[in-house]
Design an enzyme around this catalytic site. Sequence first.
Site, PDB file in Angstrom:
ATOM      1  N   SER A  28       0.875  -1.172   0.000  1.00  0.00           N
ATOM      2  CA  SER A  28       0.000   0.000   0.000  1.00  0.00           C
ATOM      3  C   SER A  28       0.911   1.220   0.000  1.00  0.00           C
ATOM      4  CB  SER A  28      -0.926  -0.018   1.219  1.00  0.00           C
ATOM      5  OG  SER A  28      -0.190  -0.203   2.409  1.00  0.00           O
ATOM      6  N   GLU A  35       1.350   5.549   0.723  1.00  0.00           N
ATOM      7  CA  GLU A  35       0.836   6.785   1.332  1.00  0.00           C
ATOM      8  C   GLU A  35       1.250   7.996   0.496  1.00  0.00           C
ATOM      9  OE1 GLU A  35       1.116   7.622   5.722  1.00  0.00           O
ATOM     10  OE2 GLU A  35       2.230   9.359   4.963  1.00  0.00           O
ATOM     11  N   ASP A  81      -1.018  15.549  15.362  1.00  0.00           N
ATOM     12  CA  ASP A  81      -0.117  16.517  15.999  1.00  0.00           C
ATOM     13  C   ASP A  81      -0.719  17.907  15.854  1.00  0.00           C
ATOM     14  OD1 ASP A  81       1.947  14.913  16.957  1.00  0.00           O
ATOM     15  OD2 ASP A  81       2.759  14.687  14.937  1.00  0.00           O
ATOM     16  N   PHE A  89      13.200  14.110   9.866  1.00  0.00           N
ATOM     17  CA  PHE A  89      11.877  13.530  10.056  1.00  0.00           C
ATOM     18  C   PHE A  89      11.940  12.479  11.184  1.00  0.00           C
ATOM     19  CE2 PHE A  89       8.427  10.913   7.618  1.00  0.00           C
ATOM     20  CZ  PHE A  89       7.444  11.455   8.429  1.00  0.00           C
ATOM     21  N   HIS A 131       3.643  -1.047   3.889  1.00  0.00           N
ATOM     22  CA  HIS A 131       3.018   0.256   3.604  1.00  0.00           C
ATOM     23  C   HIS A 131       4.132   1.261   3.344  1.00  0.00           C
ATOM     24  CE1 HIS A 131      -0.070   3.343   3.766  1.00  0.00           C
ATOM     25  NE2 HIS A 131       0.627   4.029   4.657  1.00  0.00           N
TER      26      HIS A 131
END
Length: 288
Positions: free
Chosen positions: A7, A9, A101, A210, A259
């Site tokens: 999958s 994102e 967040d 990140f 993912h």
Amino acid sequence: MTVPSVSFEFFPPQNLEASFRLWDTVQVLAPLAPRFVSVTYGAGGTTRDLTRDAVATIHKHSGLKVAAHLTCVEATREETLAIADDFATAGVSDIVALRGDPPKGSAGFKAHNDGFASSVELIEALAKNGKFNIRVGAYPEKHPESPDHQADVEWLKRKFDAGADEALTQFFFEAETFFRFRDACAKAGIEDKIIPGILPIENFKGARNFAKRCGTSVPDWVADAFEKAERDGRHDLLATALCTELCTDLIEGGVDSLHFYTLNRPELTRDVCHALGVTPKASLENVA
Ligand code: FAD
């Protein structure tokens, strides 16, 4: 080796150029027949409309199953559930339900007076409404706000008990990190599917920043390897090799779904998928 299901994102585009990039990304990755693709929801709910527009467009023009991310930040319960209804009207059957967040510059998460106070409350409400397949976030390394690893495992159990169907993890660099977490979850009685989140490294400096923000540790050997590869102009080669190796280790350890955090850049993800035996299966339908 088992060929995994995959999958992808994406994030919602903020301007015309970014829209073209997202659509190119969808076109490159759709033929790999992902189980679903997902579209993020900006910190602080800042991309609410953009997320809805992106999921609607991808669903309509690609025929892919699309999951919309949804957070509890800066919205009442009523507003949050109205957004979920909007997603359903746009043809979305899957939601990634998150606490979220706060917007940049705000201190920690603060629930809206009339809002959901946690991801578990949001999951309960979505499960009760029965319209969605619900996925949630999971943290193989300690979430920055949690006291310890065990707290994350217990909280994940609460999410499944509240009605979540599957979990997607934060990214990590070593398969052992995921296996340790999977074992701790099994020990806590979690039997549901936990899908590793994979970040192909387009840009090591960006990935390191990140990682710092989300509590992912970067092993020294990874930092050293990228430093050398950048000197030799071989960044992409290393990124593809490391990501393929991580995915291979996970598959050999029993993982059957992955993912990918694509950051709307499809090439590395596509190359890694090909290396894992995930090859084009279908052509894109109804391309506008
Ligand atoms: P939770 O899992 O609910 O909380 C994180 C940890 O804090 C828990 O594991 C638990 O240890 C502790 N905790 C929190 N609340 C409680 C409580 N009430 N009681 C006890 N412990 C608690 N952010 C966005 O803004 N938009 C996105 O689209 C987005 N997509 C994401 C997708 C994935 C797959 C992941 C893993 C993260 C994503 N994020 C996104 C980031 C996410 O919003 C942040 O990590 C946020 O800080 C936590 O959200 P959550 O729902 O995972 O939190």
